[in-house]
Scaffold this motif. Structure first.
Motif, PDB file in Angstrom:
ATOM      1  N   MET A 158       0.855  -1.180   0.000  1.00 40.24           N
ATOM      2  CA  MET A 158       0.000   0.000   0.000  1.00 40.24           C
ATOM      3  C   MET A 158       0.898   1.240   0.000  1.00 40.24           C
ATOM      4  SD  MET A 158      -2.959   1.023   2.747  1.00 40.24           S
ATOM      5  CE  MET A 158      -4.006  -0.349   2.357  1.00 40.24           C
ATOM      6  N   ASN A 159       0.558   2.224  -0.794  1.00 36.20           N
ATOM      7  CA  ASN A 159       1.378   3.437  -0.843  1.00 36.20           C
ATOM      8  C   ASN A 159       0.945   4.425   0.231  1.00 36.20           C
ATOM      9  OD1 ASN A 159      -0.846   4.897  -1.808  1.00 36.20           O
ATOM     10  ND2 ASN A 159      -0.355   4.402  -3.920  1.00 36.20           N
ATOM     11  N   ASP A 160       1.657   5.522   0.315  1.00 38.80           N
ATOM     12  CA  ASP A 160       1.392   6.502   1.368  1.00 38.80           C
ATOM     13  C   ASP A 160       0.543   7.672   0.869  1.00 38.80           C
ATOM     14  OD1 ASP A 160       1.757   6.766   4.086  1.00 38.80           O
ATOM     15  OD2 ASP A 160       3.396   8.200   3.867  1.00 38.80           O
ATOM     16  N   THR A 161      -0.137   7.494  -0.251  1.00 35.35           N
ATOM     17  CA  THR A 161      -1.002   8.535  -0.793  1.00 35.35           C
ATOM     18  C   THR A 161      -2.110   8.840   0.212  1.00 35.35           C
ATOM     19  OG1 THR A 161      -0.585   7.720  -3.019  1.00 35.35           O
ATOM     20  CG2 THR A 161      -2.491   9.159  -2.726  1.00 35.35           C
ATOM     21  N   PRO A 162      -2.310  10.119   0.533  1.00 33.03           N
ATOM     22  CA  PRO A 162      -3.380  10.436   1.488  1.00 33.03           C
ATOM     23  C   PRO A 162      -4.764  10.189   0.891  1.00 33.03           C
ATOM     24  CG  PRO A 162      -1.979  12.360   1.068  1.00 33.03           C
ATOM     25  CD  PRO A 162      -1.550  11.285   0.141  1.00 33.03           C
ATOM     26  N   LEU A 163      -5.638   9.636   1.706  1.00 33.06           N
ATOM     27  CA  LEU A 163      -7.034   9.425   1.338  1.00 33.06           C
ATOM     28  C   LEU A 163      -7.882  10.440   2.090  1.00 33.06           C
ATOM     29  CD1 LEU A 163      -7.215   5.547   1.729  1.00 33.06           C
ATOM     30  CD2 LEU A 163      -7.037   6.829  -0.398  1.00 33.06           C
ATOM     31  N   LEU A 164      -8.932  10.922   1.453  1.00 29.17           N
ATOM     32  CA  LEU A 164      -9.895  11.767   2.148  1.00 29.17           C
ATOM     33  C   LEU A 164     -10.871  10.852   2.875  1.00 29.17           C
ATOM     34  CD1 LEU A 164     -10.824  14.674  -0.276  1.00 29.17           C
ATOM     35  CD2 LEU A 164      -9.677  14.826   1.925  1.00 29.17           C
ATOM     36  N   ILE A 165     -10.998  11.042   4.184  1.00 28.03           N
ATOM     37  CA  ILE A 165     -11.884  10.217   5.004  1.00 28.03           C
ATOM     38  C   ILE A 165     -12.817  11.150   5.775  1.00 28.03           C
ATOM     39  CG2 ILE A 165     -12.019   8.445   6.795  1.00 28.03           C
ATOM     40  CD1 ILE A 165     -10.146   7.328   4.838  1.00 28.03           C
ATOM     41  N   PRO A 166     -14.125  11.069   5.526  1.00 29.74           N
ATOM     42  CA  PRO A 166     -15.050  11.891   6.310  1.00 29.74           C
ATOM     43  C   PRO A 166     -15.172  11.339   7.728  1.00 29.74           C
ATOM     44  CG  PRO A 166     -16.139  10.953   4.363  1.00 29.74           C
ATOM     45  CD  PRO A 166     -14.802  10.332   4.475  1.00 29.74           C
TER      46      PRO A 166
END
Length: 147
Positions: A1-9
């Motif tokens: 898994m990469n370290d790309t940020p995900l938007l999480i509500p």
């Protein structure tokens, strides 16, 4: 898994949080209200907050479309809750009461309940109708997720 940020509500205050994908399993908390972003239970979504979780979130969303009068829906409810504890934080689980939110039922052309719909970034990936046990919910959802 990469370290790309995900938007999480945030399931509590609705704030959008950027969380590196590699930190999802480290019990991230909301930057605004400081409560946990994942608590192992499905969210109850309404038309007002549905798109925040279904379209804007970087996580896939598994929605249980149900109604309070539906016997199979009530039978599946604890199974779906148990599946949430197992599937988070890889995806978010939510419930939509089609009696209280008929517009969402119509938007997704729900013809029978319970119906599970798996969404990612607003796009439907798969759907399954009928009550399922926890193990089948988990297996079905994992099989549908993009690799």
């Amino acid at each position: 898994m990469n370290d790309t940020p995900l938007l999480i509500p945030c399931p509590h205050c609705g704030a959008m949080n950027r969380v590196p994908a590699t930190r999802l399993g480290q019990s991230p908390s909301c930057g605004r209200c400081h409560r946990a972003l994942f608590d192992g239970r499905p969210l109850a979504l309404t038309a007002a907050d549905f798109d925040r979780h279904a379209v804007r979130s970087g996580l896939p969303l598994l929605v249980d479309f149900w109604a309070p009068w539906c016997g199979p829906c009530r039978t599946m409810a604890p199974e779906f809750e148990a599946a949430a504890a197992e599937l988070e934080p890889r995806l978010r689980l939510a419930k939509v009461d089609t009696e209280a939110e008929p517009g969402l039922g119509a938007r997704f052309a729900i013809r029978s309940i319970p119906t599970l719909v798996l969404l990612h970034e607003g796009r439907e990936l798969a759907r399954q109708s009928g009550a399922l046990p926890r193990s089948r919910i988990v297996a079905w959802a994992q099989a549908q997720l993009p690799r």
